[in-house]
Design an enzyme around this catalytic site. Structure first.
Site, PDB file in Angstrom:
ATOM      1  N   GLY A  95      12.476   9.110  10.376  1.00 40.73           N
ATOM      2  CA  GLY A  95      12.830   8.887  11.781  1.00 40.73           C
ATOM      3  C   GLY A  95      12.027   7.792  12.452  1.00 40.73           C
ATOM      4  N   ARG A  98       7.706   5.128  15.669  1.00 38.85           N
ATOM      5  CA  ARG A  98       7.028   4.283  16.668  1.00 38.85           C
ATOM      6  C   ARG A  98       8.018   3.347  17.354  1.00 38.85           C
ATOM      7  NH1 ARG A  98       3.817  -0.099  12.919  1.00 38.85           N
ATOM      8  NH2 ARG A  98       5.334  -0.188  11.233  1.00 38.85           N
ATOM      9  N   ASP A 130       0.194   6.679  14.602  1.00 36.59           N
ATOM     10  CA  ASP A 130      -0.245   6.639  16.010  1.00 36.59           C
ATOM     11  C   ASP A 130       0.827   6.072  16.934  1.00 36.59           C
ATOM     12  OD1 ASP A 130      -0.287   3.942  15.389  1.00 36.59           O
ATOM     13  OD2 ASP A 130      -2.465   3.743  15.434  1.00 36.59           O
ATOM     14  N   GLY A 131       2.000   5.734  16.370  1.00 32.23           N
ATOM     15  CA  GLY A 131       3.101   5.245  17.199  1.00 32.23           C
ATOM     16  C   GLY A 131       2.992   3.788  17.590  1.00 32.23           C
ATOM     17  N   ARG A 188      13.476  -5.518  19.902  1.00 31.10           N
ATOM     18  CA  ARG A 188      14.406  -5.985  18.881  1.00 31.10           C
ATOM     19  C   ARG A 188      15.802  -5.422  19.141  1.00 31.10           C
ATOM     20  NH1 ARG A 188      12.166  -2.956  13.366  1.00 31.10           N
ATOM     21  NH2 ARG A 188      12.733  -0.840  13.977  1.00 31.10           N
ATOM     22  N   ASP A 265      15.919   4.379   3.979  1.00 27.19           N
ATOM     23  CA  ASP A 265      15.768   4.427   5.435  1.00 27.19           C
ATOM     24  C   ASP A 265      15.637   3.025   6.029  1.00 27.19           C
ATOM     25  OD1 ASP A 265      13.192   4.985   3.926  1.00 27.19           O
ATOM     26  OD2 ASP A 265      12.358   4.369   5.842  1.00 27.19           O
ATOM     27  N   ASN A 266      15.527   1.990   5.178  1.00 22.88           N
ATOM     28  CA  ASN A 266      15.458   0.608   5.661  1.00 22.88           C
ATOM     29  C   ASN A 266      16.711  -0.186   5.335  1.00 22.88           C
ATOM     30  OD1 ASN A 266      12.779   1.030   6.502  1.00 22.88           O
ATOM     31  ND2 ASN A 266      11.975   0.501   4.495  1.00 22.88           N
ATOM     32  N   ASP A 275      14.042  -3.788   9.758  1.00 24.70           N
ATOM     33  CA  ASP A 275      12.725  -3.230   9.437  1.00 24.70           C
ATOM     34  C   ASP A 275      11.882  -4.199   8.607  1.00 24.70           C
ATOM     35  OD1 ASP A 275      13.584  -1.075  10.844  1.00 24.70           O
ATOM     36  OD2 ASP A 275      13.806   0.261   9.138  1.00 24.70           O
TER      37      ASP A 275
END
Length: 512
Positions: A95, A98, A130-131, A188, A265-266, A275
């Site tokens: 998911g 960040r 840490d996002g 983006r 996932d990319n 990504d």
């Protein structure tokens, strides 16, 4: 509203957890604590996609919007739930850890764009992160997504780059050397951020009604040629993704681009490049080129990208199978088997164009493979070999009179078989109907770039940016808008010269 067709995460609190029965979680960006500066914008994205005047970059409202400090009234920021296969193994829930989807905009051309901040704080999908994103990786993503667009490769776009003084700690090369870096955010854009992992997580969780609902939404929004009342629509969708993925990876190969982290996932369901992490453009031609230092098994080396595309598509098919009947499953398997032929056909077509070849000849594949082998043996520069073949005259090549400025071809000429290849190449060019050497060179110069975002160029821009000098970020952004045209500023900066010695030892990290 974008979330209307889907159930949203019922838990409103923002903490890391396993999320089920939804596509998105509502979660707000976390503003930086320190001063924020806008350090780069794409004029073309602002004006031609977002319908904004470039002067907007001077406003405080714009700065707050692109740094996550302010959400547009009426919009609900979202983090997307998806899963994925990472380095060949199912990784479970991943998911947007960040990133925040902060809006969907339909512009004056009728194009629908999804706006996403990257590096904008923690979400339920942050896992141990840490996002945040650091300036180093954000500069690279900003520059590369725009560079890829101007090379004619389907890609997400970058509108802006902001930097803060917030400390973000990163072990850049996963060697225990943790350093303080600065947090940054890229705004983006993409027509859609849905990826193979968006469907995989639903299939793996047995959420088949939601899988069907999401798939129908994607087809209706982004695949207009597929009729929604067609019982074979999922088959048609899969067929399109297979051929378009083959096309995308062929395009990557045609410019020597290695994505670096080709996990499911990319991989976009719209077959665009998304990504940007530890990517890299090859300097010397090497099928084993790996830009990502953490890819110890070289799974995502440039020469393996086509095979990885097939693996990822097989995982897409696995996710679709619960929605297919036995006959459709059999047909889908046959479609997947055709991927290799799609890829090989498109790869050959692109490299024939790069060599200025017209029409059909049974020996074209051999001619291409022969050249690539000589390039590999001599470690010839990938980009400049093709560019210099676009600029050298047939007479110069015939006599092997290679001017000093054609440094890549000079490297190639050291190979004992180069003269044999050149003879075969010139014979093939002579078979081009209605062609001339001048036409050939003009044609080739429009498809073989003179400038790409080489790793050393990006690194040079990053090093200056770390000292608050964003002049090279700006220069590269401008130069890479015209990769096929000789530019004085780019020549002065050495962007078409042999890469400096220190560039050979540069590493790219996955830690961003």
């Amino acid at each position: 509203m974008f979330t209307d067709p889907f159930p949203v995460d019922v838990i409103q609190e923002n903490y890391v957890r396993n999320v089920r029965n939804c596509i998105f979680s509502v979660v707000y960006p976390t503003p930086f604590k320190s001063r924020v500066r806008l350090v780069a914008v794409s004029k073309e994205v602002l004006e031609n996609i977002l319908d904004l005047d470039i002067s907007v970059k001077g406003s405080s409202d714009f700065l707050e919007f692109v740094s996550g400090g302010k959400v547009i009234f009426g919009s609900v920021p979202l983090a997307h739930r998806y899963g994925g296969h990472q380095f060949g193994s199912w990784a479970g829930q991943l998911g947007d850890g960040r990133a925040h989807l902060i809006g969907v905009y339909t512009n004056r051309h009728g194009e629908r764009w999804e706006l996403q901040l990257k590096g904008s704080g923690k979400t339920p999908y942050s896992r141990n992160g840490d996002g945040r994103a650091v300036l180093r990786s954000s500069v690279r993503e900003f520059l590369c997504s725009e560079a890829m667009h101007y090379l004619g490769i389907p890609t997400s776009r970058a509108a802006s780059l902001v930097v803060s003084d917030d400390a973000v700690w990163r072990d850049q090369f996963y060697n225990g050397n943790i350093k303080k870096e600065r947090g940054a955010i890229v705004l983006r854009l993409a027509k859609s951020w849905f990826r193979i992992g968006s469907l995989e997580i639903l299939a793996h969780s047995g959420e088949l009604d939601l899988l069907r609902k999401l798939l129908d939404f994607i087809i209706q929004e982004h695949f207009p040629s597929i009729a929604m009342n067609d019982s074979n629509r999922y088959l048609e969708f899969f067929s399109t993704v297979v051929s378009e993925t083959a096309n995308l990876i062929s395009l990557w190969m045609s410019v020597g681009f290695a994505h670096g982290v080709c996990n499911t996932d990319n991989f976009s369901l719209l077959s665009i490049t998304i990504d940007y992490g530890p990517f890299g453009f090859m300097d010397s031609y090497d099928p084993n080129f790996v830009p990502n230092t953490s890819d110890d098994e070289r799974r995502y080396k440039i020469g393996n990208q086509a095979s990885v595309g097939l693996f990822n598509l097989s995982k897409l098919l696995q996710a679709l199978k619960p929605l297919l009947d036995p006959r459709q499953k059999q047909l889908a398997s046959q479609i997947l088997e055709g991927y290799g032929e799609h890829y090989h056909s498109r790869f050959t077509e692109l490299f024939k164009t790069k060599l200025g070849l017209l029409g059909e000849n049974e020996n074209d594949n051999y001619l291409i493979a022969f050249l690539l082998k000589i390039m590999e043996d001599t470690k010839a520069d990938f980009t400049m070999t093709f560019r210099e073949l676009s600029e050298i005259t047939a007479d110069q090549l015939k006599e092997l009179h290679i001017p000093e400025e054609f440094w890549a071809l000079q490297d190639l000429n050291k190979h004992k078989l180069f003269s044999e290849w050149a003879t075969l190449y010139l014979l093939r060019l002579n078979s081009n109907n209605g062609d001339s050497d001048a036409k050939r060179r003009i044609r080739m110069a429009t498809v073989n770039p003179r400038y790409i975002l080489r790793n050393w160029m990006a690194e040079s821009a990053v090093q200056k940016a770390n000292l608050n000098d964003f002049s090279e970020v700006e220069l590269l952004e401008q130069v890479l808008q015209h990769p096929f045209q000789r530019q004085e500023a780019a020549e002065r900066a050495g962007y078409s010269l042999r890469p400096p010695a220190w560039a050979r030892h540069l590493k790219v990290s996955c830690s961003s």
